[in-house]
Design a protein around this motif. Structure first.
Motif, PDB file in Angstrom:
ATOM      1  N   HIS A 133       0.799  -1.225   0.035  1.00  0.00           N
ATOM      2  CA  HIS A 133      -0.289  -0.058   0.014  1.00  0.00           C
ATOM      3  C   HIS A 133       1.073   1.176  -0.105  1.00  0.00           C
ATOM      4  O   HIS A 133       2.050   1.385   0.422  1.00  0.00           O
ATOM      5  CB  HIS A 133      -0.865   0.017   1.258  1.00  0.00           C
ATOM      6  CG  HIS A 133      -1.910   0.819   1.147  1.00  0.00           C
ATOM      7  ND1 HIS A 133      -1.721   2.270   1.342  1.00  0.00           N
ATOM      8  CD2 HIS A 133      -3.501   0.655   0.961  1.00  0.00           C
ATOM      9  CE1 HIS A 133      -2.855   2.842   1.158  1.00  0.00           C
ATOM     10  NE2 HIS A 133      -4.059   1.829   0.903  1.00  0.00           N
ATOM     11  N   ALA A 134       0.442   2.154  -0.640  1.00  0.00           N
ATOM     12  CA  ALA A 134       1.345   3.428  -0.782  1.00  0.00           C
ATOM     13  C   ALA A 134       1.686   4.224   0.542  1.00  0.00           C
ATOM     14  O   ALA A 134       2.531   4.930   0.739  1.00  0.00           O
ATOM     15  CB  ALA A 134       0.375   4.452  -1.569  1.00  0.00           C
ATOM     16  N   ALA A 135       0.566   3.901   1.600  1.00  0.00           N
ATOM     17  CA  ALA A 135       0.799   4.544   2.898  1.00  0.00           C
ATOM     18  C   ALA A 135       1.648   3.520   3.633  1.00  0.00           C
ATOM     19  O   ALA A 135       2.113   4.086   4.900  1.00  0.00           O
ATOM     20  CB  ALA A 135      -0.791   4.648   3.706  1.00  0.00           C
ATOM     21  N   ASP A 136       2.118   2.610   3.326  1.00  0.00           N
ATOM     22  CA  ASP A 136       2.916   1.680   4.143  1.00  0.00           C
ATOM     23  C   ASP A 136       4.268   2.195   4.004  1.00  0.00           C
ATOM     24  O   ASP A 136       4.946   2.570   2.900  1.00  0.00           O
ATOM     25  CB  ASP A 136       2.920   0.076   3.706  1.00  0.00           C
ATOM     26  CG  ASP A 136       3.265  -0.778   4.636  1.00  0.00           C
ATOM     27  OD1 ASP A 136       4.482  -0.854   4.924  1.00  0.00           O
ATOM     28  OD2 ASP A 136       2.590  -1.408   5.256  1.00  0.00           O
ATOM     29  N   VAL A 137       5.050   2.382   5.192  1.00  0.00           N
ATOM     30  CA  VAL A 137       6.534   2.784   5.241  1.00  0.00           C
ATOM     31  C   VAL A 137       7.359   1.777   4.500  1.00  0.00           C
ATOM     32  O   VAL A 137       8.457   2.613   3.803  1.00  0.00           O
ATOM     33  CB  VAL A 137       6.797   2.731   6.757  1.00  0.00           C
ATOM     34  CG1 VAL A 137       5.975   3.929   7.290  1.00  0.00           C
ATOM     35  CG2 VAL A 137       7.124   1.576   7.254  1.00  0.00           C
ATOM     36  N   LEU A 138       7.106   0.549   4.148  1.00  0.00           N
ATOM     37  CA  LEU A 138       7.985  -0.339   3.360  1.00  0.00           C
ATOM     38  C   LEU A 138       7.752  -0.211   1.851  1.00  0.00           C
ATOM     39  O   LEU A 138       8.560  -0.776   1.073  1.00  0.00           O
ATOM     40  CB  LEU A 138       7.988  -1.588   3.830  1.00  0.00           C
ATOM     41  CG  LEU A 138       8.323  -1.845   5.407  1.00  0.00           C
ATOM     42  CD1 LEU A 138       7.970  -3.325   5.718  1.00  0.00           C
ATOM     43  CD2 LEU A 138       9.478  -1.345   5.707  1.00  0.00           C
ATOM     44  N   ALA A 139       6.793   0.176   1.428  1.00  0.00           N
ATOM     45  CA  ALA A 139       5.983   0.222   0.270  1.00  0.00           C
ATOM     46  C   ALA A 139       6.645   0.983  -1.010  1.00  0.00           C
ATOM     47  O   ALA A 139       7.146   2.039  -0.749  1.00  0.00           O
ATOM     48  CB  ALA A 139       4.790   0.206  -0.005  1.00  0.00           C
ATOM     49  N   GLY A 140       6.743   0.524  -2.144  1.00  0.00           N
ATOM     50  CA  GLY A 140       7.171   1.128  -3.100  1.00  0.00           C
ATOM     51  C   GLY A 140       6.300   0.964  -4.485  1.00  0.00           C
ATOM     52  O   GLY A 140       6.316   1.786  -5.602  1.00  0.00           O
ATOM     53  N   THR A 141       5.535   0.251  -4.239  1.00  0.00           N
ATOM     54  CA  THR A 141       4.558  -0.201  -5.524  1.00  0.00           C
ATOM     55  C   THR A 141       3.348   0.753  -5.569  1.00  0.00           C
ATOM     56  O   THR A 141       2.756   0.774  -6.676  1.00  0.00           O
ATOM     57  CB  THR A 141       3.956  -1.660  -5.034  1.00  0.00           C
ATOM     58  OG1 THR A 141       3.523  -1.785  -4.041  1.00  0.00           O
ATOM     59  CG2 THR A 141       5.077  -2.601  -5.564  1.00  0.00           C
ATOM     60  N   GLU A 142       3.081   1.624  -4.394  1.00  0.00           N
ATOM     61  CA  GLU A 142       2.020   2.599  -4.637  1.00  0.00           C
ATOM     62  C   GLU A 142       0.654   2.096  -4.824  1.00  0.00           C
ATOM     63  O   GLU A 142      -0.197   2.548  -5.524  1.00  0.00           O
ATOM     64  CB  GLU A 142       2.362   3.463  -5.560  1.00  0.00           C
ATOM     65  CG  GLU A 142       3.883   4.287  -5.429  1.00  0.00           C
ATOM     66  CD  GLU A 142       3.683   5.149  -4.128  1.00  0.00           C
ATOM     67  OE1 GLU A 142       2.590   5.807  -3.831  1.00  0.00           O
ATOM     68  OE2 GLU A 142       4.734   5.282  -3.260  1.00  0.00           O
ATOM     69  N   PHE A 143       0.308   0.946  -4.386  1.00  0.00           N
ATOM     70  CA  PHE A 143      -1.026   0.434  -4.561  1.00  0.00           C
ATOM     71  C   PHE A 143      -1.923   1.260  -3.528  1.00  0.00           C
ATOM     72  O   PHE A 143      -1.455   1.697  -2.495  1.00  0.00           O
ATOM     73  CB  PHE A 143      -1.331  -1.155  -4.036  1.00  0.00           C
ATOM     74  CG  PHE A 143      -0.462  -2.071  -4.968  1.00  0.00           C
ATOM     75  CD1 PHE A 143      -0.239  -1.841  -6.116  1.00  0.00           C
ATOM     76  CD2 PHE A 143      -0.226  -3.093  -4.456  1.00  0.00           C
ATOM     77  CE1 PHE A 143       0.376  -2.587  -6.974  1.00  0.00           C
ATOM     78  CE2 PHE A 143       0.581  -4.465  -5.281  1.00  0.00           C
ATOM     79  CZ  PHE A 143       0.861  -3.757  -6.745  1.00  0.00           C
ATOM     80  N   GLN A 144      -3.211   1.183  -4.112  1.00  0.00           N
ATOM     81  CA  GLN A 144      -4.206   2.123  -3.102  1.00  0.00           C
ATOM     82  C   GLN A 144      -5.226   0.987  -2.648  1.00  0.00           C
ATOM     83  O   GLN A 144      -5.320  -0.152  -2.948  1.00  0.00           O
ATOM     84  CB  GLN A 144      -4.963   2.948  -4.106  1.00  0.00           C
ATOM     85  CG  GLN A 144      -3.976   4.020  -4.855  1.00  0.00           C
ATOM     86  CD  GLN A 144      -3.271   4.912  -3.804  1.00  0.00           C
ATOM     87  OE1 GLN A 144      -4.013   5.517  -3.131  1.00  0.00           O
ATOM     88  NE2 GLN A 144      -1.971   5.183  -4.588  1.00  0.00           N
ATOM     89  N   THR A 145      -6.039   1.529  -1.680  1.00  0.00           N
ATOM     90  CA  THR A 145      -7.197   0.878  -1.119  1.00  0.00           C
ATOM     91  C   THR A 145      -7.975   0.022  -1.921  1.00  0.00           C
ATOM     92  O   THR A 145      -8.244  -1.064  -2.117  1.00  0.00           O
ATOM     93  CB  THR A 145      -7.781   1.504   0.131  1.00  0.00           C
ATOM     94  OG1 THR A 145      -6.970   2.111   0.954  1.00  0.00           O
ATOM     95  CG2 THR A 145      -8.819   0.632   0.801  1.00  0.00           C
TER      96      THR A 145
END
Length: 210
Positions: A133-145
């Motif tokens: 998820h875009a809001a996750d600190v580990l993420a880079g894929t930028e998925f949305q809810t």
């Protein structure tokens, strides 16, 4: 750990019931997926989840991992060493950072759905990671809810087409930003329970059926 596995196994045993219904286990298991019949195990995660040898070496399990490329544990490249009767039953889909919702939908349409239709599983199990998820600190894929709602709805329709009703199970995996994790789980449940309505709501100019 045993209690976690028991919760997941209870959902799996539900597949054997004549009144089977789709399920979502909010417990986070480790390596406790049984396989008595052909099954599709689909893993959307931030990092490659490193399947157990039993999954990789079992031709009765179609294992598809969608994860961000270049992250720990630095496995899950498109080319694998799996051969023989298991060739084609272990599919890695590394995604670039910043790929977003469009990439997730294209993977579902171009890779997951065609592979599942060739394999014809008896059940679909989703190792549901939300750390992309875009809001996750580990993420880079930028998925949305809404990405997770669309994927869940698409998998619900696909599993009903291939396996019949009640043969879909989600098992909670990664997700470290609690607000986005909660919202994405709820979105997934909405997609599972009302797939056609969810896809229609999210379609816009995008085709609704994977």
């Amino acid at each position: 750990l045993w209690g976690v596995c028991q919760a997941t196994l209870r959902c799996v045993r539900g597949f054997e019931s004549a009144a089977a219904c789709s399920s979502f286990s909010c417990m986070r298991p480790r390596r406790c997926f049984p396989s008595r019949n052909p099954a599709a195990l689909i893993c959307p995660h931030l990092s490659h989840p490193a399947p157990t040898p039993a999954h990789v070496q079992d031709p009765e399990v179609l294992y598809i991992s969608c994860h961000q490329a270049g992250l720990w544990p630095h496995t899950g490249k498109p080319r694998t060493s799996v051969a023989g009767e298991c060739l084609g039953a272990n599919i890695n889909v590394p995604l670039p950072g910043g790929c977003g919702d469009v990439a997730a939908r294209e993977v579902m349409r171009r890779i997951v759905a065609p592979a599942a239709r060739r394999f014809r599983p008896d059940a679909v199990i989703v190792s549901a990671g939300y750390d992309g998820h875009a809001a996750d600190v580990l993420a880079g894929t930028e998925f949305q809810t809404d990405t997770y709602a669309w994927l869940a709805a698409s998998l619900a329709i696909l599993s009903k087409e291939l396996c019949g009703p009640g043969r879909l199970m989600f098992v909670l995996e990664g997700g470290y930003d609690l607000p986005s994790l909660g919202a994405s789980v709820v979105a997934s449940l909405q997609g599972m329970l009302s797939p056609s309505e969810t896809l229609e709501l999210l379609a816009g100019d995008d085709p609704a059926v994977p």
